[in-house]
Scaffold this motif. Sequence first.
Motif, PDB file in Angstrom:
ATOM      1  N   UNK A 150       7.827 -12.211  54.242  1.00  0.00           N
ATOM      2  CA  UNK A 150       8.793 -11.695  53.386  1.00  0.00           C
ATOM      3  C   UNK A 150      10.196 -11.522  53.768  1.00  0.00           C
ATOM      4  N   UNK A 151      11.099 -10.935  52.899  1.00  0.00           N
ATOM      5  CA  UNK A 151      12.497 -11.348  53.358  1.00  0.00           C
ATOM      6  C   UNK A 151      12.704  -9.547  54.455  1.00  0.00           C
ATOM      7  N   UNK A 152      13.951 -10.531  55.648  1.00  0.00           N
ATOM      8  CA  UNK A 152      14.067  -9.106  56.572  1.00  0.00           C
ATOM      9  C   UNK A 152      15.124  -8.077  55.679  1.00  0.00           C
ATOM     10  N   UNK A 153      14.899  -6.597  55.720  1.00  0.00           N
ATOM     11  CA  UNK A 153      16.269  -5.930  55.366  1.00  0.00           C
ATOM     12  C   UNK A 153      16.262  -4.812  56.058  1.00  0.00           C
ATOM     13  N   UNK A 154      15.738  -4.567  56.511  1.00  0.00           N
ATOM     14  CA  UNK A 154      16.490  -3.335  58.010  1.00  0.00           C
ATOM     15  C   UNK A 154      15.856  -3.167  59.116  1.00  0.00           C
ATOM     16  N   UNK A 155      16.209  -3.678  60.230  1.00  0.00           N
ATOM     17  CA  UNK A 155      16.333  -3.638  61.906  1.00  0.00           C
ATOM     18  C   UNK A 155      16.487  -2.469  61.962  1.00  0.00           C
ATOM     19  N   UNK A 156      15.383  -1.161  63.517  1.00  0.00           N
ATOM     20  CA  UNK A 156      15.699  -0.407  63.887  1.00  0.00           C
ATOM     21  C   UNK A 156      15.308  -0.724  65.118  1.00  0.00           C
ATOM     22  N   UNK A 245      10.633  -3.996  61.721  1.00  0.00           N
ATOM     23  CA  UNK A 245      11.283  -4.236  61.300  1.00  0.00           C
ATOM     24  C   UNK A 245      11.117  -4.336  59.342  1.00  0.00           C
ATOM     25  N   UNK A 246      11.606  -3.860  58.736  1.00  0.00           N
ATOM     26  CA  UNK A 246      11.497  -3.898  56.825  1.00  0.00           C
ATOM     27  C   UNK A 246      11.051  -4.823  56.194  1.00  0.00           C
TER      28      UNK A 246
END
Length: 336
Positions: A150-156, A245-246
Amino acid sequence: MTGTPDPLGWGILATGKIARSFATDLALVPGSRLAAVGSRSETSARAFAEAYGDGRTRAHGDYAALVADPAVDVVYVATPHSLHLDGSRAAFRAGKHVLCEKPLTLRASDAEELVRLAREHDRFLMEAMWTACHPVIRQLRRELASGRFGTPRHLAAELGFRVDAPPTDRLLAPELGGGALLDMGVYPLTLAHLLLGEAEELRAVGVVTDGGVDLDLAIAGRYPGGAIASLHASMTSWSSRAAALATDLGRIELEGDFHHPTAAVFTPVGRPDQRVVLTGEEPVVGRGYGNEIAEVERCVRAGLRESPLVPHAQTLTVLRQLDALRADLGIRYPDD
């Protein structure tokens, strides 16, 4: 019939903790050997050569002798950050290839000078960002590029540990580039660059001592495609050293320390039975420094002057980010 090429001769400049870890993995890479080691102390150099060498490893009591050693093809610069420029410059002038510890230099302008020198002397240069050479990270980057997760949206991502050391310690010395940003923060920043692309906006807040050393910091970033990142580094607390990574299809978690993970696990939302575990398409050599060493060997034997895994442009981009974040935090180094 073509015979086996001679091992690549490595010279390790400095004998600290990172140099010892590197030398341990170097012994596991068949095409490379520790030809020489240099230290400001001949006693330290001899002890290092005896502990990590092969009986033929030469010990030099100064750095100039190390870079001049004809048995050395590549110099690994393992000094504190502030000495990277001088050590690498000396190696280029002696006709050696260079692998230099991260960050490549204290500031982007110095790194630009090293890239110029590498081109002038027609030598290979790579920042020792072992994370970019790690099999799990490389496989994850390929899978993300394919769109499978899928498309990466949020990395912590966070990296930190408590530093209990005297004020004279390298990690607490601003003149040596001490602080959480350059020692720990470079890792989550690089991970974000590898997984999300070049940042479009970065902001930092943190805790800085009266002496100008950053102890804790948080970085917020905006990346291509609307992705964002929350990155943390600390010298006062024990972080999880985790990264996740969400995406719009699920969640990817890096198992173990994110900068040298044991696996990357994608779990699609609502379908835990269909999770995907990535462990790399090649083995991890030692702790992972061996993969970095093998990449340098591959590039040098192929006549390359930079690695596609750690290209000069990537190194310079992250260093420019570090410069800007230091400005946010009000941190200055000598000669800024």
